[in-house]
Write a protein that holds these residues in place. Sequence first.
Motif, PDB file in Angstrom:
ATOM      1  N   LEU A  60       0.833  -1.207   0.000  1.00  0.00           N
ATOM      2  CA  LEU A  60       0.000   0.000   0.000  1.00  0.00           C
ATOM      3  C   LEU A  60       0.866   1.255   0.000  1.00  0.00           C
ATOM      4  O   LEU A  60       1.990   1.231   0.511  1.00  0.00           O
ATOM      5  N   ASP A  63       1.307   6.365   3.073  1.00  0.00           N
ATOM      6  CA  ASP A  63       0.446   7.253   3.849  1.00  0.00           C
ATOM      7  C   ASP A  63      -0.995   6.743   3.977  1.00  0.00           C
ATOM      8  O   ASP A  63      -1.847   7.414   4.544  1.00  0.00           O
ATOM      9  N   THR A  64      -1.282   5.542   3.487  1.00  0.00           N
ATOM     10  CA  THR A  64      -2.628   4.966   3.602  1.00  0.00           C
ATOM     11  C   THR A  64      -2.953   4.741   5.071  1.00  0.00           C
ATOM     12  O   THR A  64      -2.212   4.063   5.780  1.00  0.00           O
ATOM     13  N   GLU A  65      -4.064   5.296   5.523  1.00  0.00           N
ATOM     14  CA  GLU A  65      -4.507   5.095   6.902  1.00  0.00           C
ATOM     15  C   GLU A  65      -5.125   3.713   7.025  1.00  0.00           C
ATOM     16  O   GLU A  65      -5.943   3.312   6.192  1.00  0.00           O
ATOM     17  N   LEU A  66      -4.722   2.980   8.063  1.00  0.00           N
ATOM     18  CA  LEU A  66      -5.273   1.653   8.339  1.00  0.00           C
ATOM     19  C   LEU A  66      -5.853   1.607   9.747  1.00  0.00           C
ATOM     20  O   LEU A  66      -5.305   2.219  10.670  1.00  0.00           O
ATOM     21  N   SER A  84      -0.579   4.468   9.884  1.00  0.00           N
ATOM     22  CA  SER A  84      -0.367   4.548   8.439  1.00  0.00           C
ATOM     23  C   SER A  84       0.222   3.219   7.981  1.00  0.00           C
ATOM     24  O   SER A  84       0.798   2.467   8.775  1.00  0.00           O
ATOM     25  N   ALA A  85       0.063   2.926   6.715  1.00  0.00           N
ATOM     26  CA  ALA A  85       0.584   1.669   6.168  1.00  0.00           C
ATOM     27  C   ALA A  85       2.091   1.554   6.398  1.00  0.00           C
ATOM     28  O   ALA A  85       2.602   0.453   6.613  1.00  0.00           O
ATOM     29  N   ALA A 113      -9.081   0.511   5.316  1.00  0.00           N
ATOM     30  CA  ALA A 113      -8.487   1.793   4.937  1.00  0.00           C
ATOM     31  C   ALA A 113      -9.652   2.748   4.695  1.00  0.00           C
ATOM     32  O   ALA A 113     -10.302   2.659   3.650  1.00  0.00           O
ATOM     33  N   ASP A 116      -9.509   5.025   1.426  1.00  0.00           N
ATOM     34  CA  ASP A 116      -9.517   4.207   0.210  1.00  0.00           C
ATOM     35  C   ASP A 116     -10.732   3.289   0.122  1.00  0.00           C
ATOM     36  O   ASP A 116     -10.950   2.655  -0.911  1.00  0.00           O
ATOM     37  N   ARG A 118     -11.196   0.391   1.482  1.00  0.00           N
ATOM     38  CA  ARG A 118     -10.783  -0.997   1.265  1.00  0.00           C
ATOM     39  C   ARG A 118     -10.910  -1.761   2.573  1.00  0.00           C
ATOM     40  O   ARG A 118     -10.745  -1.191   3.653  1.00  0.00           O
ATOM     41  N   GLN A 132     -13.287  -3.977  -2.057  1.00  0.00           N
ATOM     42  CA  GLN A 132     -13.259  -2.547  -2.343  1.00  0.00           C
ATOM     43  C   GLN A 132     -14.703  -2.087  -2.153  1.00  0.00           C
ATOM     44  O   GLN A 132     -15.589  -2.494  -2.905  1.00  0.00           O
TER      45      GLN A 132
END
Length: 136
Positions: A60, A63-66, A84-85, A113, A116, A118, A132
């Motif tokens: 990912l 900066d993708t928030e999880l 963050s990822a 996420a 996103d 996801r 998704q």
Amino acid sequence: MNIVNLDVAARQIESLIGTRLPSIVPDAIDDALGTLQWTSIPTNIEDDDAMAKLLGLSSLPPDTELVVVTDVSFKEGSGAFAMSASQFEEFQAWYSDEFSERVFSGCDVIVWAPVDRRLWVVHHEGVYATAQLRAP
């Protein structure tokens, strides 16, 4: 990494899914979505890094928030884990040190996420699914 109140995390995933959940567990998510395609976890997946790769978490954007919910999230004084990822690998090491188990230790794990839209769901029965989610 931050620990987020489980009720706050529940409202967030419910918003993403578009319905109220009786609990944040794989079966409730599957019932709510009705479209998850479950795949068996290969027997050669023996650690968190391999599982993160299988799920695609390790690829990912950094900066993708999880948000991560594990069985530990339901214990008194705990909650969902937000990061963050790019922090996921560090989170795995911290989790192992803190709780003496792996993140993907064979228990239920739900990761999403929010931006996103996801979702990754790992079921204690040895299967996983990804989705998704559609915009509301």
